[in-house]
Design a protein around this motif. Structure first.
Motif, PDB file in Angstrom:
ATOM      1  N   LEU A   1       0.864  -1.172   0.000  1.00 13.05           N
ATOM      2  CA  LEU A   1       0.000   0.000   0.000  1.00 13.05           C
ATOM      3  C   LEU A   1       0.901   1.222   0.000  1.00 13.05           C
ATOM      4  CD1 LEU A   1      -2.821   1.374   0.418  1.00 13.05           C
ATOM      5  CD2 LEU A   1      -2.327   1.246   2.874  1.00 13.05           C
ATOM      6  N   LEU A   2       0.809   2.031  -1.037  1.00 16.95           N
ATOM      7  CA  LEU A   2       1.673   3.197  -1.141  1.00 16.95           C
ATOM      8  C   LEU A   2       1.082   4.372  -0.371  1.00 16.95           C
ATOM      9  CD1 LEU A   2       2.752   3.142  -4.910  1.00 16.95           C
ATOM     10  CD2 LEU A   2       3.845   2.055  -2.941  1.00 16.95           C
ATOM     11  N   LEU A   3       1.949   5.072   0.331  1.00 20.45           N
ATOM     12  CA  LEU A   3       1.538   6.291   1.019  1.00 20.45           C
ATOM     13  C   LEU A   3       1.366   7.390  -0.021  1.00 20.45           C
ATOM     14  CD1 LEU A   3       1.040   7.471   3.877  1.00 20.45           C
ATOM     15  CD2 LEU A   3       3.414   8.287   3.817  1.00 20.45           C
ATOM     16  N   GLU A   4       0.162   7.970  -0.096  1.00 22.45           N
ATOM     17  CA  GLU A   4      -0.135   8.962  -1.121  1.00 22.45           C
ATOM     18  C   GLU A   4      -0.247  10.370  -0.521  1.00 22.45           C
ATOM     19  OE1 GLU A   4      -3.324   7.813  -3.842  1.00 22.45           O
ATOM     20  OE2 GLU A   4      -3.251   5.809  -2.961  1.00 22.45           O
ATOM     21  N   TYR A   5      -0.078  11.332  -1.396  1.00 17.37           N
ATOM     22  CA  TYR A   5      -0.141  12.739  -0.995  1.00 17.37           C
ATOM     23  C   TYR A   5      -1.480  13.061  -0.326  1.00 17.37           C
ATOM     24  CZ  TYR A   5      -0.215  17.863  -1.569  1.00 17.37           C
ATOM     25  OH  TYR A   5      -0.307  19.218  -1.356  1.00 17.37           O
ATOM     26  N   LYS A   6      -2.567  12.598  -0.920  1.00 14.49           N
ATOM     27  CA  LYS A   6      -3.890  12.931  -0.382  1.00 14.49           C
ATOM     28  C   LYS A   6      -4.145  12.258   0.960  1.00 14.49           C
ATOM     29  CE  LYS A   6      -6.149   9.265  -3.090  1.00 14.49           C
ATOM     30  NZ  LYS A   6      -7.067   8.971  -4.220  1.00 14.49           N
ATOM     31  N   GLY A   7      -3.395  11.199   1.267  1.00 12.61           N
ATOM     32  CA  GLY A   7      -3.552  10.532   2.546  1.00 12.61           C
ATOM     33  C   GLY A   7      -2.977  11.327   3.703  1.00 12.61           C
TER      34      GLY A   7
ATOM     35  N   TYR B   1      -2.020  14.898   3.130  1.00 12.88           N
ATOM     36  CA  TYR B   1      -2.430  16.294   2.912  1.00 12.88           C
ATOM     37  C   TYR B   1      -3.766  16.297   2.173  1.00 12.88           C
ATOM     38  CZ  TYR B   1       2.642  16.572   3.561  1.00 12.88           C
ATOM     39  OH  TYR B   1       3.927  16.410   4.025  1.00 12.88           O
ATOM     40  N   PRO B   2      -4.849  15.888   2.821  1.00  7.10           N
ATOM     41  CA  PRO B   2      -6.138  15.734   2.127  1.00  7.10           C
ATOM     42  C   PRO B   2      -6.664  17.019   1.490  1.00  7.10           C
ATOM     43  CG  PRO B   2      -6.405  15.573   4.511  1.00  7.10           C
ATOM     44  CD  PRO B   2      -4.943  15.529   4.251  1.00  7.10           C
TER      45      PRO B   2
END
Length: 565
Positions: free
Chosen positions: A4-10, A12-13
């Motif tokens: 599971l990749l850590l994403e920007y929106k996760g 900095y929503p």
């Protein structure tokens, strides 16, 4: 099994920043240094907490702790363990650096760290956004085996960059390179290609190219310190020739539009950091220059030739070299006189159409080899959108228009064996024969977890169609997908009777059997289930390492093809 990749929106929503925004004020050299360091270090295998500690300096620890708290609250509490850096993230970061226009003034080092972290999360997000479009396809076409396409969609684009044993790659690439050298030197149709290649690298012969390239690969294999690999050109008597050769292997001009599936950086695995100082982008790219890169070199040369150009170089290469030279050479070297064997060309000469690419009968065990040296469209390979990949794989390994290929070709030959209709071999009992179908692939990309399982789903569908005709299929083993490299590294063991062809296939087939009763915990059960989807190369190499720890050292196949001065 699937990261599971850590994403920007996760993290900095409400954020709206872009990679272009964040890269303003970051020196290009920092982006390139980071990418080449990460691609050659073990940071890619560390957990998110360790990665945060590496990415952020003391002055940014409060900021890093805030990120850690968000990861814990949004992911860990839900039983998820996100990954911050992957090979694909770092290669995309390398592309950002190569396609970079510096904008001054530069930011503070503390701010560069924060913005660099955000860029990595945006790269992760761009890669995973297509995943959501796969769910409906999985449900409709693979309702009972959703894990298979899920693994492929997540891993296919990067498996050739992560799932490899460097020592095995070095050895098998070298063997294939020398077999290729022998093929070229004995085929008049490639004389013009050969001369153009030698002129390009300013070497007298093909061994000269190998001698120039191999020290870099040995340097990678022998490096003791984790991190980037840097090469300096010393100002000695060989400076000009070394500089010329290294520049041919380094990125000179970069176009992001041409770098689909990292085509540019694969072909040019060196990045010039400053005058006479280079870094290796990814270790496997350099190893590929030994053999895999040769195909692309000669294909490119062919397209620019005035005299001696072949109308379809790919078809010529796969037919005359991959199948009728490389495969035949390796199997003929490997299989001793106890095996009854015929290659596809010999079967064709008997006016028997549609035969296997290699046929073996030993003690009522029949092995049907189908050779598939295929390329996957680069844009499809790079994307995690599975419907396109599924369609492409079907075309290469099942059905190309009205023509059955790969799996279907094997099925046709299984039917002939079971119906006892092959005129070239009547020395078996069709009621007791055991058939091992073997599909030989040539590219490391097909070492992706789930690929063998996908082809076996299709294989089973076709096999049951034979059963519907009233044919007894109980003696047909599951499909074994073997990489040509696996045959190379096992060559001496089979030749010396320490292993046999049946045993080689059974190592894989036994390895993928589900053994739930041996699990003592959920983690062990997850590992056992995962094993079902591993490529045959991984299962076989693990077995060889345990049973024959010096199997490469004692393999004499390289000596047979080594080019002497």
């Amino acid at each position: 099994m699937v990261n599971l990749l850590l994403e920007y929106k996760g993290i900095y929503p409400a954020g709206t920043e872009t990679i272009d925004d964040l890269s303003q004020g970051i020196p290009q050299k920092i982006i390139l240094q980071a990418a080449t360091t990460f691609l050659n270090s073990d940071i890619l295998w560390k957990n998110w907490g360790e990665v945060l500690n590496i990415l952020f300096r003391k002055e940014n620890q409060e900021y890093a702790q805030g990120i850690a708290t968000q990861i814990h609250n949004r992911y860990v509490r839900q039983g998820q363990n996100p990954t911050i850096l992957t090979t694909i993230t770092c290669l995309k970061l390398l592309q950002v650096g190569l396609n970079f226009n510096e904008v001054k003034p530069f930011k503070s080092e503390q701010q560069i760290e924060i913005d660099f972290f955000k860029i990595c999360l945006l790269l992760n997000q761009a890669f995973t956004e297509l995943q959501g479009n796969n769910e409906g396809f999985f449900e409709e076409y693979y309702p009972e085996e959703k894990i298979v396409p899920m693994l492929l969609s997540m891993a296919f684009s990067t498996s050739d960059l992560t799932n490899y044993n460097y020592t095995v790659e070095f050895y098998s690439q070298t063997v294939k390179a020398f077999i290729f050298f022998r093929f070229i030197e004995n085929h008049e149709l490639l004389n013009h290609h050969l001369q153009s290649f030698l002129q390009k690298y300013k070497v007298d012969n093909l061994k000269g190219y190998y001698i120039k390239a191999v020290p870099f690969i040995q340097f990678i294999a022998n490096k003791k310190k984790d991190g980037f690999i840097e090469i300096n050109i010393p100002p000695d008597k060989d400076y000009e020739s070394n500089k010329f050769f290294i520049d041919k292997l380094s990125v000179q001009e970069y176009s992001a539009g041409e770098d689909v599936d990292f085509k540019v950086v694969r072909e040019h695995p060196l990045i010039e950091m400053e005058k006479d100082i280079y870094r290796i982008s990814h270790p496997i790219f350099f190893t590929d220059k030994l053999y895999k890169g040769l195909y692309f070199e000669f294909s490119n040369i062919n397209s620019h030739l005035d005299a001696g150009r072949l109308p379809n170089f790919r078809t010529y290469y796969t037919t005359h070299f991959s199948e009728k030279y490389l495969l035949y050479e390796i199997l003929n070297y490997t299989l001793n006189e106890k095996y009854f064997k015929l290659n596809g060309a010999e079967i064709e000469n008997m006016n028997i159409p549609g035969g296997p690419d290699f046929y073996v009968n030993v003690d009522n065990y029949i092995f049907l080899f189908e050779n598939k040296d295929v390329l996957i469209n680069a844009k499809i390979k790079e994307s995690p959108y599975f419907p396109d990949l599924d369609s492409e794989l079907r075309k290469k390994f099942l059905q190309d228009g009205n023509r059955g290929v790969g799996v279907k070709q094997i099925i046709n030959n299984i039917e002939k064996v079971l119906n006892y209709t092959n005129a070239f071999d009547k020395d078996y009992d069709p009621n007791k024969v055991i058939i091992y179908p073997v599909l030989v692939v040539h590219d490391i990309m097909f070492d992706t977890p789930g690929f063998n399982a996908l082809l076996n789903i299709w294989f089973d569908d076709e096999l049951f169609a034979l059963e519907d005709k009233g044919i007894d299929i109980s003696k047909v083993k599951p499909l074994t997908v073997l990489k040509i490299d696996t045959l190379i590294i096992c060559a001496e063991l089979i030749k010396s009777n320490k292993l046999n062809l049946k045993g080689l296939c059974e190592i894989y087939l036994e390895g993928i059997k589900l053994k739930k009763n041996s699990a003592h915990s959920y983690a062990e059960l997850e590992d056992i289930i995962t094993t079902q989807y591993l490529p045959s190369s991984k299962i076989i190499e693990d077995y060889l390492s345990q049973k024959f720890p010096n199997y490469l050292k004692h393999n004499k196949i390289l000596k047979k093809y080594f080019i002497e001065d």
